[in-house]
Write an enzyme that holds these catalytic residues in place. Structure first.
Site, PDB file in Angstrom:
ATOM      1  N   GLU A 168      -0.955  17.008   2.211  1.00  0.00           N
ATOM      2  CA  GLU A 168      -1.125  16.490   3.565  1.00  0.00           C
ATOM      3  C   GLU A 168      -1.268  17.585   4.608  1.00  0.00           C
ATOM      4  O   GLU A 168      -1.789  17.341   5.697  1.00  0.00           O
ATOM      5  CB  GLU A 168       0.046  15.558   3.910  1.00  0.00           C
ATOM      6  CG  GLU A 168       0.035  14.281   3.087  1.00  0.00           C
ATOM      7  CD  GLU A 168       1.249  13.403   3.312  1.00  0.00           C
ATOM      8  OE1 GLU A 168       1.116  12.172   3.182  1.00  0.00           O
ATOM      9  OE2 GLU A 168       2.343  13.946   3.609  1.00  0.00           O
ATOM     10  N   ASP A 203      -3.601   3.671  -0.566  1.00  0.00           N
ATOM     11  CA  ASP A 203      -3.392   2.683  -1.625  1.00  0.00           C
ATOM     12  C   ASP A 203      -3.048   1.346  -0.983  1.00  0.00           C
ATOM     13  O   ASP A 203      -2.723   1.272   0.197  1.00  0.00           O
ATOM     14  CB  ASP A 203      -2.287   3.116  -2.597  1.00  0.00           C
ATOM     15  CG  ASP A 203      -0.963   3.348  -1.893  1.00  0.00           C
ATOM     16  OD1 ASP A 203      -0.165   2.397  -1.837  1.00  0.00           O
ATOM     17  OD2 ASP A 203      -0.728   4.462  -1.398  1.00  0.00           O
TER      18      ASP A 203
END
Length: 231
Positions: free
Chosen positions: A12, A196
């Protein structure tokens, strides 16, 4: 002004570090912090490791040790709103802790005495995000993000969180970061790219789309950093 940029995982923050200048790595409290500049703005970047405890520690360190006075979180999340698709960007207008349960004592889910169920993010940073989205012609969604120390992959848990918190996305750090910033009066913003769908295939989706979704969130956060000095 010094801007903290925080993620939970190396994936990230790596797209952010690639674009920074004058990087200086500092090891502190069993973690690494990267002091740097981005287009003239002083930043400190770190990833906390996954979960509420680690993100609380890292957010506090960025503010108290490194003197950051604005915090931006860049990362990924699972969708529990059917209108969110993989790759979509959502920012938290407010955050909650979905696995905090003192209901046997008569309190609502997500609440502790002297606390609150929801913590709201900083309005002027929301406005900057909307400006960036407009300039980039990106669809930026606003919603409630639920945090917990669980990777949610079952429909039953997804439905439970939607029912009680009306949440749009799930992750494992945002509320803790919000709690620290709110308590210390530091403006903050939580941005997530959907990686997701928080269903029974969540683990498969997550591994496949983590890197791509993290880059989307990172690029957006850096565009926000450019605009902060003018606000």
């Amino acid at each position: 002004m010094k801007v903290a940029i925080l993620g939970a995982m190396p994936e990230e923050i790596e797209p952010i570090l690639e674009k920074l200048d004058k990087i200086q790595k500092i090891d502190y409290a069993k973690n690494s912090y990267y002091k740097a500049e981005y287009k003239g703005v002083e930043v400190v970047v770190a990833y906390s490791k996954i979960g509420c405890a680690f993100s609380t520690l890292t957010a506090t360190t960025l503010i108290e040790k490194f003197g950051c006075n604005i915090l931006l979180f860049s990362g990924v999340a699972g969708a529990i709103n059917d209108e969110l698709n993989i790759g979509d960007l959502i920012y938290a207008s407010k955050l909650c802790k979905h696995d905090l349960d003192l209901t046997p004592f008569g309190h609502p889910l997500g609440y502790v005495p002297e606390g609150s169920v929801f913590i709201h993010t900083t309005p002027f940073l929301q406005d900057i995000a909307k400006e960036v989205a407009k300039e980039k012609n990106i669809k930026l969604k606003e919603g409630t993000i639920a945090t917990g120390d669980q990777f949610i992959h079952s429909q039953e848990k997804k439905d439970f969180i939607v029912k009680h918190f009306k949440a749009d996305a799930l992750e494992m750090e945002g509320y803790s970061v919000a709690l620290v910033c709110d308590a210390l009066n530091v403006p903050f913003f939580i941005l997530r790219a959907i990686s997701d769908s928080a269903n029974n295939q969540a683990n498969i989706d997550f591994d496949k789309f983590l890197e791509e979704s993290a880059k989307i969130s990172a690029d957006f956060i850096l565009s926000m950093v450019e605009k902060i000095p003018n606000n």
